[in-house]
Write a protein that holds these residues in place. Structure first.
Motif, PDB file in Angstrom:
ATOM      1  N   UNK A 143       0.840  -1.198   0.000  1.00  0.00           N
ATOM      2  CA  UNK A 143       0.000   0.000   0.000  1.00  0.00           C
ATOM      3  C   UNK A 143       0.878   1.253   0.000  1.00  0.00           C
ATOM      4  N   UNK A 144       1.330   1.677  -1.164  1.00  0.00           N
ATOM      5  CA  UNK A 144       2.210   2.851  -1.229  1.00  0.00           C
ATOM      6  C   UNK A 144       1.524   4.158  -0.838  1.00  0.00           C
ATOM      7  N   UNK A 145       0.197   4.138  -0.732  1.00  0.00           N
ATOM      8  CA  UNK A 145      -0.521   5.368  -0.363  1.00  0.00           C
ATOM      9  C   UNK A 145      -0.517   5.623   1.142  1.00  0.00           C
ATOM     10  N   UNK A 146      -0.089   4.630   1.944  1.00  0.00           N
ATOM     11  CA  UNK A 146      -0.043   4.841   3.391  1.00  0.00           C
ATOM     12  C   UNK A 146       0.970   5.933   3.730  1.00  0.00           C
ATOM     13  N   UNK A 147       0.540   6.871   4.586  1.00  0.00           N
ATOM     14  CA  UNK A 147       1.417   7.974   5.000  1.00  0.00           C
ATOM     15  C   UNK A 147       1.811   7.875   6.470  1.00  0.00           C
ATOM     16  N   UNK A 148       0.936   7.306   7.284  1.00  0.00           N
ATOM     17  CA  UNK A 148       1.231   7.221   8.714  1.00  0.00           C
ATOM     18  C   UNK A 148       0.325   6.175   9.346  1.00  0.00           C
ATOM     19  N   UNK A 149       0.541   5.931  10.639  1.00  0.00           N
ATOM     20  CA  UNK A 149      -0.289   4.945  11.302  1.00  0.00           C
ATOM     21  C   UNK A 149      -0.011   4.848  12.789  1.00  0.00           C
ATOM     22  N   UNK A 150      -0.881   4.095  13.448  1.00  0.00           N
ATOM     23  CA  UNK A 150      -0.726   3.800  14.874  1.00  0.00           C
ATOM     24  C   UNK A 150      -1.286   2.402  15.100  1.00  0.00           C
ATOM     25  N   UNK A 151      -0.458   1.511  15.628  1.00  0.00           N
ATOM     26  CA  UNK A 151      -0.912   0.148  15.871  1.00  0.00           C
ATOM     27  C   UNK A 151      -0.702  -0.214  17.334  1.00  0.00           C
ATOM     28  N   UNK A 152      -1.625  -1.015  17.847  1.00  0.00           N
ATOM     29  CA  UNK A 152      -1.494  -1.547  19.194  1.00  0.00           C
ATOM     30  C   UNK A 152      -1.088  -3.006  19.080  1.00  0.00           C
ATOM     31  N   UNK A 153       0.039  -3.338  19.697  1.00  0.00           N
ATOM     32  CA  UNK A 153       0.603  -4.684  19.625  1.00  0.00           C
ATOM     33  C   UNK A 153       1.080  -5.087  21.016  1.00  0.00           C
ATOM     34  N   UNK A 154       1.497  -6.322  21.155  1.00  0.00           N
ATOM     35  CA  UNK A 154       2.094  -6.772  22.409  1.00  0.00           C
ATOM     36  C   UNK A 154       3.281  -5.868  22.745  1.00  0.00           C
ATOM     37  N   UNK A 155       3.435  -5.509  24.027  1.00  0.00           N
ATOM     38  CA  UNK A 155       4.466  -4.558  24.425  1.00  0.00           C
ATOM     39  C   UNK A 155       5.861  -5.004  23.975  1.00  0.00           C
ATOM     40  N   UNK A 156       6.126  -6.281  24.068  1.00  0.00           N
ATOM     41  CA  UNK A 156       7.429  -6.807  23.639  1.00  0.00           C
ATOM     42  C   UNK A 156       7.656  -6.555  22.151  1.00  0.00           C
ATOM     43  N   UNK A 157       6.598  -6.725  21.356  1.00  0.00           N
ATOM     44  CA  UNK A 157       6.689  -6.473  19.917  1.00  0.00           C
ATOM     45  C   UNK A 157       6.857  -4.985  19.652  1.00  0.00           C
ATOM     46  N   UNK A 158       6.126  -4.164  20.392  1.00  0.00           N
ATOM     47  CA  UNK A 158       6.254  -2.715  20.242  1.00  0.00           C
ATOM     48  C   UNK A 158       7.698  -2.273  20.483  1.00  0.00           C
ATOM     49  N   UNK A 159       8.310  -2.821  21.528  1.00  0.00           N
ATOM     50  CA  UNK A 159       9.691  -2.460  21.848  1.00  0.00           C
ATOM     51  C   UNK A 159      10.632  -2.830  20.699  1.00  0.00           C
ATOM     52  N   UNK A 160      10.394  -3.966  20.072  1.00  0.00           N
ATOM     53  CA  UNK A 160      11.242  -4.393  18.965  1.00  0.00           C
ATOM     54  C   UNK A 160      11.050  -3.497  17.736  1.00  0.00           C
ATOM     55  N   UNK A 161       9.818  -3.122  17.482  1.00  0.00           N
ATOM     56  CA  UNK A 161       9.533  -2.316  16.291  1.00  0.00           C
ATOM     57  C   UNK A 161      10.192  -0.937  16.356  1.00  0.00           C
ATOM     58  N   UNK A 162      10.297  -0.376  17.544  1.00  0.00           N
ATOM     59  CA  UNK A 162      10.830   0.993  17.659  1.00  0.00           C
ATOM     60  C   UNK A 162      12.302   1.024  18.075  1.00  0.00           C
ATOM     61  N   UNK A 163      12.907  -0.135  18.295  1.00  0.00           N
ATOM     62  CA  UNK A 163      14.301  -0.187  18.763  1.00  0.00           C
ATOM     63  C   UNK A 163      15.267   0.345  17.707  1.00  0.00           C
ATOM     64  N   UNK A 164      16.357   0.928  18.171  1.00  0.00           N
ATOM     65  CA  UNK A 164      17.410   1.419  17.293  1.00  0.00           C
ATOM     66  C   UNK A 164      18.655   0.574  17.398  1.00  0.00           C
ATOM     67  N   UNK A 165      19.622   0.789  16.509  1.00  0.00           N
ATOM     68  CA  UNK A 165      20.873   0.026  16.540  1.00  0.00           C
ATOM     69  C   UNK A 165      21.534   0.083  17.908  1.00  0.00           C
ATOM     70  N   UNK A 166      22.040  -1.069  18.349  1.00  0.00           N
ATOM     71  CA  UNK A 166      22.703  -1.152  19.641  1.00  0.00           C
ATOM     72  C   UNK A 166      21.798  -1.641  20.754  1.00  0.00           C
ATOM     73  N   UNK A 167      20.502  -1.588  20.540  1.00  0.00           N
ATOM     74  CA  UNK A 167      19.566  -2.076  21.554  1.00  0.00           C
ATOM     75  C   UNK A 167      19.554  -3.600  21.576  1.00  0.00           C
ATOM     76  N   UNK A 168      19.313  -4.169  22.744  1.00  0.00           N
ATOM     77  CA  UNK A 168      19.262  -5.629  22.872  1.00  0.00           C
ATOM     78  C   UNK A 168      18.094  -6.229  22.093  1.00  0.00           C
ATOM     79  N   UNK A 169      17.031  -5.444  21.864  1.00  0.00           N
ATOM     80  CA  UNK A 169      15.859  -5.977  21.171  1.00  0.00           C
ATOM     81  C   UNK A 169      15.805  -5.521  19.720  1.00  0.00           C
ATOM     82  N   UNK A 170      16.854  -4.841  19.255  1.00  0.00           N
ATOM     83  CA  UNK A 170      16.935  -4.420  17.854  1.00  0.00           C
ATOM     84  C   UNK A 170      17.133  -5.653  16.997  1.00  0.00           C
TER      85      UNK A 170
END
Length: 289
Positions: A143-170
């Motif tokens: 879906x190339x038309x998507x511009x933004x979003x907000x999703x509710x997921x398991x907290x552990x998954x949320x942490x992985x999705x937003x992690x940056x380089x160097x993080x243990x969950x990256x």
């Protein structure tokens, strides 16, 4: 935002439909109107947004989205829930229900053509825990038309999705989401706002889409490097990418050409560096195709 479903309405509706939440489909229904209001507000929607909601269930979040979005596409795999959603919207959302299109479909297989009228600009969803990451990545890919979003997921998954380089969950989800968008954590959600109550906290992930880091190398080639790097994350990239490149020496050459230390590990690299490695794949190897 009126007409939202509370605990009593959720259970009454489920009983009337003969619906019981199933672990197979990862169903946990939100029954707290304040949580729905919080999600809708955090999504930052405008009347111009066309929202894609995955797994609307009994319609809690759908009813919160209809008054603020220009249109809502609700994709539901459960036939009983998909069939009941238009009536629920008509009963609780009034004229706003006209802006709802329900798709009885699997979000992991849905295409842009099925959602073309009108095309989605925002993804807002309470995603089933068992398929959250594949669903997000699939939708961003098709879906190339998507511009933004907000999703509710398991907290552990949320942490992985937003992690940056160097993080243990990256890891793989972090890098692949970063290919499409900038992601950030948008808060934690307690278990008691769901029915049934899950045994984990949930997290909100907000994202804003951007152009790919590079346009001279296909996404599939970049993701192949990411998959190889994290399949053996304790190994150096020289060793972890040996199979991808054809040998450890070829991997080291590609890494050096990309400006990456062959002795580094995948968890230290940005998505831009993974793209540079993919672009440096040795000529004549499967990795270069």
């Amino acid at each position: 935002m009126t007409g939202l479903l509370g605990p009593a309405e959720i259970r009454e509706l489920a009983a009337r439909l003969g619906v019981a939440p199933t672990k197979k489909l990862g169903q946990n229904f939100v029954h707290d109107p304040n949580t729905v209001r919080r999600i809708v507000t955090a999504a930052g929607l405008t009347p111009d947004d066309v929202v894609l909601e995955v797994g609307p269930g009994l319609g809690s979040l759908t009813l919160g989205l209809l008054p603020v979005a220009g249109h809502v596409h609700a994709v539901e795999i459960d036939p009983a829930l998909a069939g009941a959603l238009p009536e629920t919207a008509a009963r609780h959302a009034g004229a706003d229900a006209d802006r709802l299109t329900v798709h009885r479909a699997d979000a992991l297989r849905i295409t842009a053509a099925e959602l073309a009228d009108p095309p989605p600009t925002a993804l807002v969803a309470n995603l089933p825990y068992n398929v959250a990451v594949p669903v997000v990545l699939h939708l961003l890919a098709v879906l190339p038309t998507l511009r933004h979003g907000l999703v509710m997921v398991q907290k552990e998954v949320a942490d992985r999705l937003v992690a940056g380089p160097g993080s243990k969950v990256y890891g793989i989800p972090s890098v692949k989401l970063a290919w499409y968008a900038h992601a950030r954590g948008a808060g934690k959600v307690p278990p008691n706002v769901f029915w049934p109550v899950p045994n984990v906290d949930s997290g909100l992930v907000a994202f804003t889409c951007h152009e790919p880091p590079r346009t001279d190398v296909p996404r599939e080639r970049v993701f192949a490097v990411v998959d190889a790097a994290f399949a053996q994350r304790r190994k150096t990239l020289r060793a972890a990418l040996a199979g991808w490149a054809g040998s450890a020496d070829r991997a080291a050459a590609a890494l050096t050409a990309a400006g990456v230390d062959p002795g580094a590990r995948g968890e230290s690299l940005t998505v831009e560096q993974f793209a540079a490695i993919a672009a440096s794949a040795p000529v004549g190897t499967p990795a270069a195709k």
